[in-house]
Scaffold this active site. Structure first.
Site, PDB file in Angstrom:
ATOM      1  N   GLY A  18     -18.594  49.449 -13.176  1.00 26.21           N
ATOM      2  CA  GLY A  18     -17.337  50.159 -12.980  1.00 26.21           C
ATOM      3  C   GLY A  18     -17.492  51.263 -11.946  1.00 26.21           C
ATOM      4  O   GLY A  18     -16.686  51.398 -11.031  1.00 26.21           O
ATOM      5  N   GLY A 353      -6.014  61.203 -32.053  1.00 29.65           N
ATOM      6  CA  GLY A 353      -6.679  60.565 -33.182  1.00 29.65           C
ATOM      7  C   GLY A 353      -5.689  59.821 -34.046  1.00 29.65           C
ATOM      8  O   GLY A 353      -4.478  59.908 -33.859  1.00 29.65           O
ATOM      9  N   CYS A 380      -2.010  65.369 -28.360  1.00 31.78           N
ATOM     10  CA  CYS A 380      -1.382  64.320 -29.164  1.00 31.78           C
ATOM     11  C   CYS A 380      -1.578  64.584 -30.657  1.00 31.78           C
ATOM     12  O   CYS A 380      -0.899  65.432 -31.225  1.00 31.78           O
ATOM     13  CB  CYS A 380      -1.904  62.956 -28.727  1.00 31.78           C
ATOM     14  N   HIS A 513      -1.188  62.674 -23.182  1.00 28.18           N
ATOM     15  CA  HIS A 513      -2.630  62.720 -22.867  1.00 28.18           C
ATOM     16  C   HIS A 513      -2.840  63.131 -21.404  1.00 28.18           C
ATOM     17  O   HIS A 513      -2.938  62.261 -20.526  1.00 28.18           O
ATOM     18  CB  HIS A 513      -3.256  61.344 -23.093  1.00 28.18           C
ATOM     19  N   GLU A 515      -5.404  64.096 -20.007  1.00 32.20           N
ATOM     20  CA  GLU A 515      -6.741  63.727 -19.493  1.00 32.20           C
ATOM     21  C   GLU A 515      -6.709  62.465 -18.623  1.00 32.20           C
ATOM     22  O   GLU A 515      -7.557  62.286 -17.757  1.00 32.20           O
ATOM     23  CB  GLU A 515      -7.748  63.561 -20.641  1.00 32.20           C
TER      24      GLU A 515
HETATM   25  N1  GLN Z   1      -1.821  59.058 -34.662  1.00 32.61           N
HETATM   26  C1  GLN Z   1      -0.856  59.792 -33.933  1.00 32.61           C
HETATM   27  C2  GLN Z   1       0.379  58.966 -33.602  1.00 32.61           C
HETATM   28  O1  GLN Z   1       0.316  57.765 -33.608  1.00 32.61           O
HETATM   29  C3  GLN Z   1      -1.447  60.385 -32.672  1.00 32.61           C
HETATM   30  C4  GLN Z   1      -1.955  59.367 -31.702  1.00 32.61           C
HETATM   31  C5  GLN Z   1      -2.814  59.959 -30.625  1.00 32.61           C
HETATM   32  O2  GLN Z   1      -3.389  61.029 -30.785  1.00 32.61           O
HETATM   33  N2  GLN Z   1      -2.963  59.264 -29.526  1.00 32.61           N
HETATM   34  O3  GLN Z   1       1.419  59.511 -33.337  1.00 32.61           O
END
Ligand code: GLN
Length: 538
Positions: A18, A353, A380, A513, A515
């Site tokens: 990559g 998460g 998130c 996100h 990042e």
């Molecule tokens: N689990 C959470 C949701 O589905 C957050 C998802 C995440 O952090 N990408 O909304």
């Protein structure tokens, strides 16, 4: 017609195909050519969206909402070219397309077979959605000789035959081990790997030899002789000190030069390596450091937060400081340990998460950062946890929670089934887990004079999402009365996208996100600002 460069790997996996592909793409782009990067993954999942980060590392999300292999993140970071849905394919996707077509009678009664039907579908993918690109670099996941990657290797052989040898270039990346006991480099695994490639009809044009030691001219001659590749096309790549040195290293080894020579092309302009030299210098020489704690479920796995780790380094580059990541496993985090674990920390980050495990530790850590004025960035799931913490401890809603985590709770975070994307309603479903999230680029409006407004220096932004649940907007005024403001909202004002604390030096949660959009050559403003605040904290 575009020129196609196929990158295969041999001997062992994780050799950095990559990174090599991304570096080559940068070099070609900076010499005036239009480049596209693609990845073919040999596993049976339709996409990596449902794969655990424990197994496969991070799921990278594109602007157009594809859940893809993390290598696409490397591609974007090195080339600043946004990847698309059409840039990543898996064996699972290929088979499911072919079977769908078969069910509809699309093969007119023929026996459906790997050759030609699966290989035809792979070749369609390789060519799809290409317009005026000069080069398409296609990386094939896995290692030559694996059962799984055989149809891909067969397809690229056919592709070369059909599209002309002068339009396709095969690069094979192999491992050249150094044996300490005999103090020598061994070329035999490379010879075998090339033999394996040749047995399926592919003669590599360039061999990139990954090695811990420089490879002598004699050894390169040996590889050239046994593998039937001109000596100048046997390119060595010795471990670099930082990944940002890779484009420089490949340039010095003349990889781009040999590629252009193969296609009988000349550079349109000189390759610009200055940005990489500058970054390498900062990364290697910066003495000052800042400790950032990341509390997550997958912290012990190297690639699980790949883009996030990178974005933090970019934030460090922007502030001329080294970022020390203190990874804290949320599963084993006890409430009474938080104070000691966050003692020498200048910033706290709670990443994305899923699921209940480890959430209480995260919530307690956020409380600690809020009360002790430690810079906090919630991404998130991290933002959702910050909402739960604030609701429980400041709004005194003791049962505040997310419907993702517990059936019986006061839902400050709830499941949403529809999203408005640029005026179009996108429907989710909670029946299947694959491809049912709010995915890709969505706009958010930022409040004037808010911290986030100052960070982005803009009142409207577009960032990438990947989640099912949303903050319950009905509680907006309750939160705001207590000092937690919803400073970024979806354009229809229904979904809170960004939260921040008024009376805190730096406390921001984002539903997206950031990042995924950070680049070493242009660090993301949120990470630059977060690291700056952390640097000023102690
Ligand atoms: N689990 C959470 C949701 O589905 C957050 C998802 C995440 O952090 N990408 O909304």
């Amino acid at each position: 017609m575009a020129r196609y460069i196929f990158v295969t790997g041999g001997v062992v996996s994780s050799l950095g195909k990559g990174l090599s592909s991304a570096s080559l793409a940068y070099l070609l782009k900076s010499q005036g050519y239009k480049v596209r990067l693609r990845k073919m993954d040999p596993y049976l999942n339709v996409d990596p969206g449902t794969m655990s980060p424990f197994q496969h590392g991070e799921v990278f999300v594109t602007d157009d909402g594809a859940e893809t292999d993390l290598d696409l993140g490397h591609y974007e970071r090195f080339t600043n070219i946004s990847s698309k849905q059409s840039d990543n394919i898996t064996t699972g996707r290929i088979y499911s397309d072919v079977i769908k077509r078969e069910r509809k009678g699309g093969y007119l009664g023929k026996t459906v077979q790997v050759i030609p039907h699966i290989t035809d579908r792979i070749k369609e993918f390789i060519k799809k959605d290409i317009t005026n690109e000069d080069f398409v670099i296609c990386e094939i996941g896995g290692t030559v000789g694996d059962i799984e990657s055989l149809p891909f290797v067969e397809a690229i052989r056919q592709f070369s035959n059909e599209n002309g040898k002068s339009k396709t270039l095969f690069i094979h990346l192999t491992f050249v081990p150094f044996l300490k006991s005999s103090d020598e480099i061994k070329t035999k695994p490379t010879q075998h790997s090339v033999k394996e490639l040749r047995s399926i009809g592919i003669q590599p044009d360039i061999i990139i030899c990954r090695s811990q030691q420089s490879i002598s001219l004699d050894q390169r001659k040996k590889i050239s002789l046994f593998c039937n590749v001109p000596i100048e096309n046997v390119i060595e790549t010795v471990d670099v000190r930082t990944i940002y040195e890779a484009p420089i290293s490949f340039y010095n080894q003349k990889l781009d030069k040999q590629v252009l020579k193969f296609f009988k092309l000349k550079p349109k302009k000189r390759a610009n390596l200055n940005p990489w030299k500058k970054i390498t210098k900062i990364v290697l020489n910066t003495k000052k450091s800042v400790n950032i704690a990341i509390i997550g479920k997958y912290v012990n796995l190297k690639d699980a937060y790949k883009s996030l780790d990178e974005a933090l380094v970019h934030g460090g580059i922007a502030n001329n400081v080294k970022v020390n990541l203190i990874r804290i496993d949320s599963d084993n985090l006890k409430n009474n340990e938080i104070k000691t674990k966050l003692k020498n920390v200048s910033g706290l980050l709670i990443p994305g998460g899923f699921g209940k495990r480890g959430t209480e530790g995260k919530i307690s850590a956020i409380k600690f950062a809020r009360e002790n004025k430690i810079p906090f960035l919630g991404i998130c799931f991290g933002m959702q946890m910050a909402i739960i913490e604030f609701a429980r401890n400041k709004l005194k809603i003791k049962k505040a929670g997310s419907t993702e985590l517990e059936g019986k709770c006061y839902p400050v975070i709830g499941l949403i089934n529809e999203w408005d994307k640029d005026g179009k309603i996108i429907k989710g479903t909670n029946k299947n887990l694959g491809g049912t999230m709010r995915l890709g680029l969505y706009e958010a409006k930022l409040r004037n004079n808010s911290a986030i407004n100052r960070v982005y220096k803009s009142s409207s932004i577009k960032e990438r999402h990947r989640h099912r649940y949303e903050v319950n907007n009905k509680l907006k005024s309750q939160f705001e009365n207590k000092g937690l403001i919803f400073s970024g909202m979806s354009p229809d004002d229904k979904l809170p996208e960004i939260i921040e604390l008024k009376s805190h030096p730096w406390f921001i949660g984002v539903q997206f996100h950031p990042e995924f959009k950070s680049r070493p050559l242009s660090p993301h403003p949120l990470f630059s600002s977060f690291i700056k605040a952390s640097k000023n904290h102690k």
